[in-house]
Design an enzyme around this catalytic site. Structure first.
Site, PDB file in Angstrom:
ATOM      1  N   LYS A 164       0.831  -1.203   0.000  1.00  0.00           N
ATOM      2  CA  LYS A 164       0.000   0.000   0.000  1.00  0.00           C
ATOM      3  C   LYS A 164       0.870   1.260   0.000  1.00  0.00           C
ATOM      4  CE  LYS A 164      -3.816   2.489   0.473  1.00  0.00           C
ATOM      5  NZ  LYS A 164      -3.470   3.696   1.226  1.00  0.00           N
ATOM      6  N   GLU A 171       0.819   6.914  -6.585  1.00  0.00           N
ATOM      7  CA  GLU A 171      -0.282   7.898  -6.600  1.00  0.00           C
ATOM      8  C   GLU A 171       0.267   9.319  -6.538  1.00  0.00           C
ATOM      9  OE1 GLU A 171      -2.856   9.191  -2.920  1.00  0.00           O
ATOM     10  OE2 GLU A 171      -3.477   7.196  -3.612  1.00  0.00           O
TER      11      GLU A 171
END
Length: 293
Positions: A164, A171
């Protein structure tokens, strides 16, 4: 399946609702009594049948450690704790060891989906032993998006949060690229409809993505992002990604530059950071700062 859920904020509250819609029994606890199903963690554990599963959705660091410490004294052998917050992967082995002394299982779950997860589902990156992870598959299946993708048992304890973390680093870089392109389009005199240029990219181009869709949403609400101050926070995972890259001698120039761009936003009112702030608000409900009159 029965589940205890600690932390009922933007993510946790919607996760509780999605699990209940799927037929699972969820007992939720939050410090805000208006959101909580029980008065405290002891009450939550008391209402769960053994073997218990307790999912933690609180801020990384001291808040998570405090909850782990309390659960260690409340739970029993055979129970399982899931850390679904954005904890640093290096904390996971410590938490697993602390709980393991009492034969309490530990699973780390990187969760992505933001405020849209209730309807769209949450992408789940999970770390832990096969025994503990397999027992929780009904919960993971209820939370993930429909279809074959959106869930992965990434590896041993720590693998979920590490995955993650890398996701969030990527991102950062993607948002920075959109923001830089937006600023350049806004700057030139020949382009007089930047919002519609962004919209035209949503179909048939190689840069179409959900982030692009969210950028268009933000521009529909504020065509030139005049209402926003060019300031964007970082959650910490971008920093951890860069630190891990240094530790493993892996070059990450785009992700590193995007992190530094956020630092730069705290010095001046950066146009690029207006887009970054708008995107973070769109996908995660993160707070934005209004432009001064």
């Amino acid at each position: 399946m029965q589940l205890g859920l600690i932390g009922l904020g933007k993510m946790g509250g919607n996760m509780r609702e999605r699990l209940r819609r799927a037929g699972h029994t969820v007992v939720g606890y939050d410090r805000n009594p208006d959101l909580s199903d029980v008065k405290d963690l002891a009450d939550l554990v008391e209402k769960l049948e053994a073997p218990r599963t307790v999912w933690v959705m609180v801020p990384a660091g001291n808040a998570t450690q405090s909850v782990i410490d309390e659960l260690k004294d409340l739970l029993s052998a055979g129970d399982t704790v899931v850390d679904g917050g954005n904890s640093r992967w290096s904390d996971d082995e410590k938490h697993a060891a602390e709980l393991g002394v009492k034969e309490i299982g530990f699973v780390d779950a990187g969760v992505s989906g933001g405020v849209w997860g209730l309807e769209n589902g949450y992408a789940l990156m999970v770390g832990g032993s096969k025994e503990h992870v397999d027992r929780l598959r009904p919960v993971f299946d209820a939370l993930k998006p429909e279809g074959p993708y959106g869930y992965v048992h990434a590896g041993k304890v720590g693998a979920g949060h590490f995955s993650k973390m890398v996701h969030n680093g990527i991102e950062y870089a993607m948002m920075q690229a959109y923001a830089e392109g937006w600023e350049l389009l806004e700057k030139v005199k020949s382009v007089d409809n930047v919002r519609e240029v962004f919209r035209s990219w949503q179909e048939g181009t190689v840069i179409r993505s959900w982030l692009l869709d969210l950028a268009v949403n933000a521009l529909d609400e504020d065509a030139h992002l005049d209402k926003l101050r060019g300031y964007a926070e970082d959650s910490g995972e971008g920093r951890w990604t860069v630190e891990a890259a240094i530790d493993n001698a892996v070059p990450l120039p785009a992700i590193t530059a995007s992190l530094f761009a956020r630092f730069a936003s705290r010095q001046d009112d950066s146009p690029q950071m207006k887009m970054i702030a708008a995107l973070r608000n769109q996908f995660g409900g993160h707070a934005v700062e209004s432009a001064k009159e």
